[in-house]
Scaffold this active site. Structure first.
Site, PDB file in Angstrom:
ATOM      1  N   GLY A  39       0.814  -1.209   0.000  1.00  0.00           N
ATOM      2  CA  GLY A  39       0.000   0.000   0.000  1.00  0.00           C
ATOM      3  C   GLY A  39       0.843   1.251   0.000  1.00  0.00           C
ATOM      4  CG  LEU A  87      -2.381  -7.303  -0.092  1.00  0.00           C
ATOM      5  CD1 LEU A  87      -2.596  -6.179   0.916  1.00  0.00           C
ATOM      6  CD2 LEU A  87      -1.403  -8.335   0.450  1.00  0.00           C
ATOM      7  CG  ASN A 113       0.596   1.097   4.896  1.00  0.00           C
ATOM      8  OD1 ASN A 113       0.287   1.823   5.836  1.00  0.00           O
ATOM      9  ND2 ASN A 113       0.287   1.398   3.631  1.00  0.00           N
ATOM     10  CB  SER A 161      -6.956  -0.137  13.517  1.00  0.00           C
ATOM     11  OG  SER A 161      -7.876   0.849  13.944  1.00  0.00           O
ATOM     12  CE1 TYR A 183     -18.976  -7.562   5.682  1.00  0.00           C
ATOM     13  CE2 TYR A 183     -20.699  -6.006   5.022  1.00  0.00           C
ATOM     14  CZ  TYR A 183     -19.359  -6.361   5.101  1.00  0.00           C
ATOM     15  OH  TYR A 183     -18.395  -5.523   4.604  1.00  0.00           O
TER      16      TYR A 183
END
Length: 319
Positions: A39, A87, A113, A161, A183
């Site tokens: 990223g 990815l 990242n 995070s 979800y």
């Protein structure tokens, strides 16, 4: 500096909320170091690459397309090697790792990242919820494929995070990794960030068990207004933007913790930790659950075997 940043101060490392990535590397000579960043083409990935190359590091600039990787390298300046790493595509990730190995360069740090956040509608990759797959499984493949290339004292930094604290009450939903049973875009993102943290914890534990000098840590960059918020609805994005002057970090501030974890000398002995504001931080109880971390590792290995087999069969059918 935000008002919130002004009152946060610094921690034991001497750095804190308002530290810029450029301050972390000030005075360091990173010549001869090879670092891979996923990223790299925007936000804190681009800023991390910029400050590392500024100090002499060679950066494998990984992005979803060669053009994006090349453009990012040109913008950052310094020595960069563009590589493609999508990815969501295991074959692309494996080909990225193979290309890095072919360069014959020892890797001093891997910075995982890249990521996606808060997809409003459930999307899947090879049967698995997309945020979990891209943010966690894709990076798991990349890192494990490159462990033989990692220096004896190499570092792995997985960007997690504080959102990991918002995962469901049972932590990783091993019975719902497709997101089919239930979800929520935000909950799925939180789960993927918990997976990032648990991956770093377990990798660090394995390094320690081997008696290695390698380390693995998870890094919380802080709340930042980057294109990671692009999938939020308009109301949420407006609220995020309004919070900016008071509570959001700038991109240089957001890039500091992963930069510190990857190259700062004093961070070399930190292993298996959750980091924020360039210091060791507290995680949720799930984020410190080593049994869950071990189970996730085993389940991810199974997933990788499964999707790799699927991809091989698909290629053979197509040919």
């Amino acid at each position: 500096m935000s008002l919130y940043g002004a009152i946060k101060g610094t921690g034991e490392s001497g750095f804190g909320w308002s530290t810029h990535a450029e301050e972390v590397v000030d005075g360091l000579d990173l010549s001869g170091q090879n670092i891979l960043i996923t990223g790299c083409n925007s936000g804190i990935g681009l800023e991390t690459m910029r400050v590392l190359t500024q100090r002499g590091a060679t950066v494998f600039a990984a992005a979803r397309s060669l053009e994006k990787a090349q453009n990012a390298g040109a913008e950052a300046g310094g020595e960069t090697i563009p590589v493609v790493c999508e990815l969501s595509d295991p074959q692309s990730v494996q080909e990225c790792a193979a290309e890095v190995r072919e360069q014959g360069k020892q890797i001093d740090a891997l910075i995982c990242n890249a990521g996606i956040m808060a997809l409003p509608k459930r999307q899947t990759v090879l049967g698995y919820e997309k945020q979990f797959f891209v943010n966690h499984v894709g990076h798991f493949i990349l890192v494990t494929e490159l462990l033989d290339q990692l220096a004896d004292d190499g570092r792995v930094v997985v960007v997690s995070s504080d959102a990991h604290k918002g995962a469901r009450k049972d932590g990783i939903e091993f019975d719902n990794l497709s997101g089919e049973k239930r979800y929520s875009g935000w909950r799925a993102y939180c789960q993927s960030k918990l997976a990032n943290l648990l991956f770093a914890r377990e990798l660090g534990r394995r390094f320690e068990e081997e008696g290695s000098d390698r380390v693995a840590n998870a890094a919380h960059p802080g709340p930042i207004d980057t294109n990671l918020t692009r999938h939020m609805n308009m109301v949420a994005r407006a609220g995020w933007a309004m919070a900016g002057p008071l509570f959001l970090k700038s991109i240089p501030e957001g890039a500091s913790t992963q930069t510190w974890a990857a190259v700062y000398p004093d961070a070399a002995g930190i292993n298996g930790e959750y980091l924020a504001n360039c210091n060791i931080a507290d995680s949720s109880k799930h984020g410190a659950n080593m049994e869950m971390a071990a189970r996730l590792w085993e389940e991810t290995e199974r997933i990788v075997d499964e999707v790799t087999e699927q991809a091989t069969e698909a290629r053979e059918t197509a040919s």
